[in-house]
Design a protein around this motif. Sequence first.
Motif, mmCIF file in Angstrom:
data_model
loop_
_atom_site.group_PDB
_atom_site.id
_atom_site.type_symbol
_atom_site.label_atom_id
_atom_site.label_comp_id
_atom_site.label_asym_id
_atom_site.label_seq_id
_atom_site.Cartn_x
_atom_site.Cartn_y
_atom_site.Cartn_z
ATOM 1 N N SER A 1 46.697 70.894 12.729
ATOM 2 C CA SER A 1 46.178 71.599 14.083
ATOM 3 C C SER A 1 46.083 73.134 13.440
ATOM 4 O O SER A 1 45.370 73.932 13.576
ATOM 5 C CB SER A 1 46.903 71.469 14.978
ATOM 6 O OG SER A 1 47.310 70.173 15.479
ATOM 7 N N ALA A 2 47.214 73.447 12.609
ATOM 8 C CA ALA A 2 47.317 75.050 12.294
ATOM 9 C C ALA A 2 46.178 75.314 11.418
ATOM 10 O O ALA A 2 45.683 76.459 11.486
ATOM 11 C CB ALA A 2 48.657 75.231 11.543
ATOM 12 N N GLN B 1 47.363 87.331 13.465
ATOM 13 C CA GLN B 1 47.145 86.006 12.735
ATOM 14 C C GLN B 1 48.059 84.846 13.307
ATOM 15 O O GLN B 1 48.558 84.035 12.391
ATOM 16 C CB GLN B 1 47.183 85.867 11.276
ATOM 17 C CG GLN B 1 46.198 86.961 10.725
ATOM 18 C CD GLN B 1 44.718 86.794 11.240
ATOM 19 O OE1 GLN B 1 44.158 85.777 11.361
ATOM 20 N NE2 GLN B 1 43.966 87.917 11.169
ATOM 21 N N ILE B 2 48.242 84.700 14.501
ATOM 22 C CA ILE B 2 49.173 83.492 15.233
ATOM 23 C C ILE B 2 48.235 82.180 15.175
ATOM 24 O O ILE B 2 46.871 82.384 14.936
ATOM 25 C CB ILE B 2 49.824 83.900 16.314
ATOM 26 C CG1 ILE B 2 48.590 84.306 17.148
ATOM 27 C CG2 ILE B 2 50.932 84.848 16.330
ATOM 28 C CD1 ILE B 2 48.986 84.349 18.831
ATOM 29 N N PHE B 3 48.846 81.099 15.343
ATOM 30 C CA PHE B 3 48.026 80.015 15.841
ATOM 31 C C PHE B 3 47.789 79.839 17.156
ATOM 32 O O PHE B 3 48.525 79.351 18.141
ATOM 33 C CB PHE B 3 48.711 78.691 15.323
ATOM 34 C CG PHE B 3 49.218 78.645 13.776
ATOM 35 C CD1 PHE B 3 48.069 78.694 12.906
ATOM 36 C CD2 PHE B 3 50.270 78.466 13.305
ATOM 37 C CE1 PHE B 3 48.355 78.704 11.481
ATOM 38 C CE2 PHE B 3 50.694 78.393 12.170
ATOM 39 C CZ PHE B 3 49.683 78.523 11.203
ATOM 40 N N ALA B 4 46.732 80.542 17.544
ATOM 41 C CA ALA B 4 46.652 81.006 18.935
ATOM 42 C C ALA B 4 46.322 79.809 20.006
ATOM 43 O O ALA B 4 46.853 79.881 21.079
ATOM 44 C CB ALA B 4 45.121 81.639 19.128
ATOM 45 N N HIS B 5 45.969 78.767 19.563
ATOM 46 C CA HIS B 5 45.696 77.491 20.394
ATOM 47 C C HIS B 5 47.013 76.690 20.467
ATOM 48 O O HIS B 5 47.195 75.552 21.215
ATOM 49 C CB HIS B 5 44.627 76.739 20.008
ATOM 50 C CG HIS B 5 43.428 77.259 19.867
ATOM 51 N ND1 HIS B 5 42.516 77.672 20.979
ATOM 52 C CD2 HIS B 5 42.588 77.859 18.706
ATOM 53 C CE1 HIS B 5 41.592 78.647 20.694
ATOM 54 N NE2 HIS B 5 41.476 78.456 19.340
ATOM 55 N N MET B 6 48.149 77.142 19.787
ATOM 56 C CA MET B 6 49.302 76.304 19.748
ATOM 57 C C MET B 6 50.474 76.835 20.658
ATOM 58 O O MET B 6 50.177 78.230 20.785
ATOM 59 C CB MET B 6 49.801 75.812 18.260
ATOM 60 C CG MET B 6 48.716 75.270 17.497
ATOM 61 S SD MET B 6 48.939 74.906 15.906
ATOM 62 C CE MET B 6 50.097 73.450 15.961
ATOM 63 N N ASP C 1 43.027 75.878 13.430
ATOM 64 C CA ASP C 1 43.408 77.120 14.204
ATOM 65 C C ASP C 1 43.105 78.503 13.274
ATOM 66 O O ASP C 1 42.360 79.356 13.808
ATOM 67 C CB ASP C 1 44.951 77.128 14.750
ATOM 68 C CG ASP C 1 44.976 78.004 15.938
ATOM 69 O OD1 ASP C 1 44.380 79.127 15.806
ATOM 70 O OD2 ASP C 1 45.487 77.348 17.034
ATOM 71 N N ASN C 2 43.852 78.313 12.084
ATOM 72 C CA ASN C 2 43.810 79.733 11.550
ATOM 73 C C ASN C 2 44.170 79.066 9.928
ATOM 74 O O ASN C 2 45.232 79.071 9.649
ATOM 75 C CB ASN C 2 44.736 80.581 12.082
ATOM 76 C CG ASN C 2 44.650 82.284 11.325
ATOM 77 O OD1 ASN C 2 44.179 82.060 10.349
ATOM 78 N ND2 ASN C 2 44.956 83.045 12.267
ATOM 79 N N LEU D 1 56.560 75.972 12.858
ATOM 80 C CA LEU D 1 55.484 75.929 11.619
ATOM 81 C C LEU D 1 56.124 76.853 10.377
ATOM 82 O O LEU D 1 55.766 76.732 9.335
ATOM 83 C CB LEU D 1 54.163 76.078 11.782
ATOM 84 C CG LEU D 1 53.446 74.694 12.542
ATOM 85 C CD1 LEU D 1 52.281 75.067 13.267
ATOM 86 C CD2 LEU D 1 53.161 73.779 11.365
#
Lengths: 300, 237
Positions: free
Chosen positions: A175-176, B86-91, A179-180, B99
């Motif tokens: 998922s990460a 730059q975070i994982f915005a959807h998590m 995401d980015n 992570l």
Amino acid sequence: MESLPFFNQLLQFIVTGLTIGAIYAMVAIGFNIIYNVTEIINLAQGEFVMLGGLVMVTVHVMWGVPLPLAFGLTVLGVTLVGVLLDRLAIRPIRKPSVMTLIIATVAASIIIKGVAMLIWGKSPYDLPAFSGRTPIDLGGVIIQPQYLWVVGFLVVVAIGLTWFFNRTIYGKAMSACADNPDAARLVGINVRHMVLLSFALSAAIGAVAGLTLTPIALMDYDRGAMLAIKGFGAAILGGLGSFPGAILGGLVLGLIEALSAGLLSSGYKDAYALIILLAVLFIRPSGILGNLEVTRFKRF
Amino acid sequence: MLEIEKLSAGYGPIPAIREISLAVPEGRVVSIIGANGAGKSTLLKAVSGLNRNKSGRILFHGQSISNLPAHRIVGLGLSQVAEGRQIFAHMTVADNIQLGAYLYYRRRHRAEIDQRMDQVYAMFPILAKRAKQIAGSLSGGEQQMLAIGRALMTRPKLLLLDEPSMGLAPIVVQEILRTIETLNGMGMTILLVEQNARAALQIADFAYVLETGQVVLEGPAAKLLNDPKVKAAYLGG
Ligand SMILES: Nc1ncnc2c1ncn2[C@@H]1O[C@H](COP(=O)(O)OP(=O)(O)OP(=O)(O)O)[C@@H](O)[C@H]1O
Ligand SMILES: [Mg+2]
């Protein structure tokens, strides 16, 4: 007593529709897994389904390997094809744009289909149903036991994926990447491994769809493209990238097909599905459960 | 700890940074200041392995990391908090932090992971409160803290920070600066990139000034603070 048979008939169409819809849903999930990590639409997704059916025929029927083991071997074999697809067709491309990668999957699908034709020929194959073909009669509605297997596997796949993406570190890492990707690299995730994993997972789920479908609808080398189109339609309908959307989209598409074939004319069932699909996209371009921002093709 | 020799890097045939040499000694805070487009982020991306279109030498603990991919460099203890958070915005916040431990996420490291998480939450209590929230819904300052917290989970020995003050209110900037000082006090080596030269020079030991891809000035931070050229160009006269 005139309306009851019609009502039963309607229920019968719904049962059939949900079953075929469950197959579309599994294909759509396969699309989404790869799309989420890479933004690639893997147009070879249908070939995984075709291979799932035909490899199962070879392993189970021709070699006589017992069902559970044959199931495992088939899924493993098709997963390997998914891995090879990534290693041989996707990874070697030096300056990848999403478009070239999608074209690579088209090329790969043609090759896989050609090889399948050489191995299995052009005739369709049948597979014994997993628990026989004695229909279950539910008050006038006939349910094939295999239907329950198909829907059951969709449930298993859905629960399995939910667990994988929400509870395991590899699922979260995938998922990460979606995401980015740069941020994923900066925490030490090897994005290439995750791409490989996405192809392997998609292939495995495609194989499950194919080997559960074959006892109902037979399988031949040429079925991949149509299944891919339907699965892709389901993914788009539900909202590209969304797993609940893939399931909803698949089931809706299956229902439309079965109902229109049963109530209107079976010759145009593919067209009806397509028309509904276009209509939905016209009203909601992001699909039923999609999010426009997420769904937008970022690099086209 | 980090030595860069004649590093050039960019995105096409023309390099965005040219023959940069600099050193970050262990235990220090070194800062790089420069205007928009000077090449600060390009430099950090080259060091972290995100930008692989580069030439020159990058030594970390005396070992060359010039040819390593980003995910390998993190494993050596060099972690970057990239520009724009730059975070994982959807998590969720908790998943983002978890992570950070991706590279050593094994059962046998359970205790260490828990301990590091506790440290991060102790350093940024707001993150503990928001642990179950989707990261994209955090405020800018909270997202910056999350990005730093996630980087701390990677077991860094050297932390690269790319404009951590960008877009934040002055009071939050001060908070982030104090965090950096605290980390440094705990032994963390830091390379801090900033446009906010005053803030950077306050906490740095040594600084480099970058202009159009080249180092034009370097010296102890206290000295640069009083340098007339730096004052005129970066400290508002
Ligand atoms: N992805 C990219 N592709 C092409 N050129 C780029 C890319 N990123 C940056 N550049 C160019 O490289 C040069 C240096 O950019 P860089 O982002 O390193 O500057 P910076 O010092 O970090 O600026 P800022 O303070 O605005 O973040 C600029 O001229 C920029 O236009
Ligand atoms: Mg920058």
